[in-house]
Design a protein around this motif. Sequence first.
Motif, short mmCIF file in Angstrom:
data_model
loop_
_atom_site.label_atom_id
_atom_site.label_comp_id
_atom_site.label_asym_id
_atom_site.label_seq_id
_atom_site.Cartn_x
_atom_site.Cartn_y
_atom_site.Cartn_z
N LYS A 95 23.61 24.70 33.50
CA LYS A 95 23.82 26.24 32.59
C LYS A 95 23.36 26.75 33.36
CE LYS A 95 21.95 27.84 28.24
NZ LYS A 95 19.95 28.26 28.27
N GLU A 96 22.24 26.84 34.00
CA GLU A 96 21.61 27.75 35.40
C GLU A 96 22.50 28.32 36.23
OE1 GLU A 96 18.04 26.63 36.89
OE2 GLU A 96 16.81 26.10 35.24
N ILE A 97 24.04 27.32 36.19
CA ILE A 97 24.34 28.03 37.31
C ILE A 97 25.95 28.19 36.81
CG2 ILE A 97 26.51 26.95 39.05
CD1 ILE A 97 24.90 24.24 39.79
N GLY A 98 25.93 27.70 35.31
CA GLY A 98 27.12 28.69 34.30
C GLY A 98 26.55 30.13 34.48
N ASP A 99 25.50 30.28 34.71
CA ASP A 99 24.68 31.59 34.33
C ASP A 99 24.75 32.78 35.26
OD1 ASP A 99 23.85 30.83 31.36
OD2 ASP A 99 21.58 31.04 32.38
N ILE A 100 24.02 31.81 36.71
CA ILE A 100 24.83 32.53 37.86
C ILE A 100 26.28 32.60 38.24
CG2 ILE A 100 24.17 32.50 40.22
CD1 ILE A 100 22.14 31.00 39.72
N LYS A 101 27.45 31.93 37.29
CA LYS A 101 28.23 32.25 37.78
C LYS A 101 28.78 33.55 37.36
CE LYS A 101 32.88 30.17 37.28
NZ LYS A 101 33.63 28.91 36.47
N ASN A 102 28.35 33.84 35.78
CA ASN A 102 28.71 34.38 34.77
C ASN A 102 28.15 35.71 35.61
OD1 ASN A 102 30.24 33.25 33.40
ND2 ASN A 102 28.29 32.57 31.95
N GLN A 103 26.69 36.32 36.27
CA GLN A 103 26.55 36.85 36.85
C GLN A 103 27.15 37.90 37.58
OE1 GLN A 103 21.99 36.33 36.98
NE2 GLN A 103 21.48 36.31 35.74
N MET A 104 27.41 37.28 38.29
CA MET A 104 28.31 37.29 39.94
C MET A 104 30.21 37.33 39.79
SD MET A 104 26.30 36.54 42.17
CE MET A 104 27.45 36.39 43.74
N GLU A 105 30.71 36.46 39.00
CA GLU A 105 32.16 37.45 38.16
C GLU A 105 31.69 38.47 37.69
OE1 GLU A 105 32.94 34.38 34.98
OE2 GLU A 105 33.78 33.19 37.00
N ASP A 106 30.86 39.67 36.27
CA ASP A 106 29.94 40.65 36.59
C ASP A 106 30.31 41.52 37.05
OD1 ASP A 106 30.84 39.24 33.19
OD2 ASP A 106 28.75 39.26 33.03
N ALA A 107 29.52 40.86 38.16
CA ALA A 107 29.16 41.97 39.07
C ALA A 107 30.43 42.01 40.03
CB ALA A 107 27.76 41.44 40.66
N ALA A 108 31.35 41.16 39.81
CA ALA A 108 32.44 41.38 41.35
C ALA A 108 33.44 41.86 40.25
CB ALA A 108 32.64 39.96 41.29
N ARG A 109 33.59 41.91 38.49
CA ARG A 109 34.09 42.70 38.24
C ARG A 109 33.80 44.35 38.55
NH1 ARG A 109 35.65 38.26 34.82
NH2 ARG A 109 33.06 38.83 33.70
N SER A 110 32.76 43.90 38.39
CA SER A 110 31.93 45.99 38.37
C SER A 110 32.51 46.34 39.57
CB SER A 110 31.12 45.43 37.78
OG SER A 110 29.99 45.75 38.89
N VAL A 111 32.36 45.89 40.35
CA VAL A 111 32.32 45.91 42.03
C VAL A 111 34.04 46.86 41.57
CG1 VAL A 111 32.69 45.82 44.37
CG2 VAL A 111 30.61 45.64 43.56
N GLN A 112 34.95 45.74 41.47
CA GLN A 112 36.20 46.02 41.61
C GLN A 112 37.09 47.10 41.27
OE1 GLN A 112 38.67 42.68 40.27
NE2 GLN A 112 40.69 43.84 41.11
N SER A 113 35.87 47.37 38.96
CA SER A 113 36.24 48.81 38.76
C SER A 113 36.09 49.81 39.33
CB SER A 113 35.53 48.38 37.18
OG SER A 113 34.03 48.26 37.57
N SER A 114 34.65 50.00 39.75
CA SER A 114 33.94 50.79 40.68
C SER A 114 35.62 51.19 42.34
CB SER A 114 32.84 50.46 41.53
OG SER A 114 32.66 50.38 42.47
N MET A 115 35.70 49.81 42.68
CA MET A 115 36.55 50.17 43.60
C MET A 115 37.92 50.77 43.76
SD MET A 115 34.56 49.75 46.94
CE MET A 115 35.99 49.58 47.83
N THR A 116 38.17 49.98 42.20
CA THR A 116 39.24 50.92 41.72
C THR A 116 40.03 52.70 41.78
OG1 THR A 116 40.28 49.08 41.26
CG2 THR A 116 41.39 50.14 40.54
N SER A 117 38.42 52.41 41.28
CA SER A 117 38.77 54.33 40.67
C SER A 117 38.61 54.62 42.02
CB SER A 117 37.07 53.89 39.50
OG SER A 117 36.13 53.84 40.20
N SER A 118 37.95 54.45 42.34
CA SER A 118 37.48 55.12 44.32
C SER A 118 38.50 55.68 45.08
CB SER A 118 35.90 54.61 44.77
OG SER A 118 34.99 54.91 43.94
N VAL A 119 39.31 54.69 45.22
CA VAL A 119 41.12 54.58 45.69
C VAL A 119 41.21 55.52 44.63
CG1 VAL A 119 43.06 53.55 45.60
CG2 VAL A 119 40.37 52.29 46.22
N ASP A 120 41.79 55.68 43.29
CA ASP A 120 42.53 56.56 42.68
C ASP A 120 42.03 57.43 42.54
OD1 ASP A 120 43.50 54.07 41.84
OD2 ASP A 120 42.68 53.55 39.99
#
Length: 168
Positions: free
Chosen positions: A57-82
């Motif tokens: 459960k802890e690993i799943g929570d950490i995985k979800n947090q990492m995926e959320d962080a990766a999505r936010s970094v990706q969206s910020s990078m995409t907006s910066s590139v745009d």
Amino acid sequence: MFDVSFSELMLIGVIALIVIGPERLPKVARTIGHLLGRAQRYVNEVKSDIQKEMDLKEIGDIKNQMEDAARSVQSSMTSSVDDLKTAVTQPTQALKDTLDQARQALDPMSPASTDATASATDAAGAAPPLAAPAADAPPATITPPAAEPTPEPAPVPRPATAPTDSSH
């Protein structure tokens, strides 16, 4: 687990010896030992399963947090590139438009200049004939004059030094 002292164990052993008898007591003790061992293994397995579930459960929570962080970094990078693309595209397009206007103004056969000539012809009645460029002639290009090589500087003469007399 149970707070049993040595004297209490002795009392239980004496009662078991009297009730069960000396012939069957070792066999019953061995069976009780096996049952207690199985019970301990079962309890330990349940504990480890619970611990694994908690870890998963802890690993799943950490995985979800990492995926959320990766999505936010990706969206910020995409907006910066745009943003960067628009910042580069707008001035580039403005320069292209200016260059096209300059080409149209310089090229007598461009559609814009022929439109202007046609409207001038309609207004004046007859337009002066335009000189058509030769079909085989390449488009006019402006080439800078060839740079002349710069002469190398003349060597600087060194002053002559007088030999020193070391006989003094």
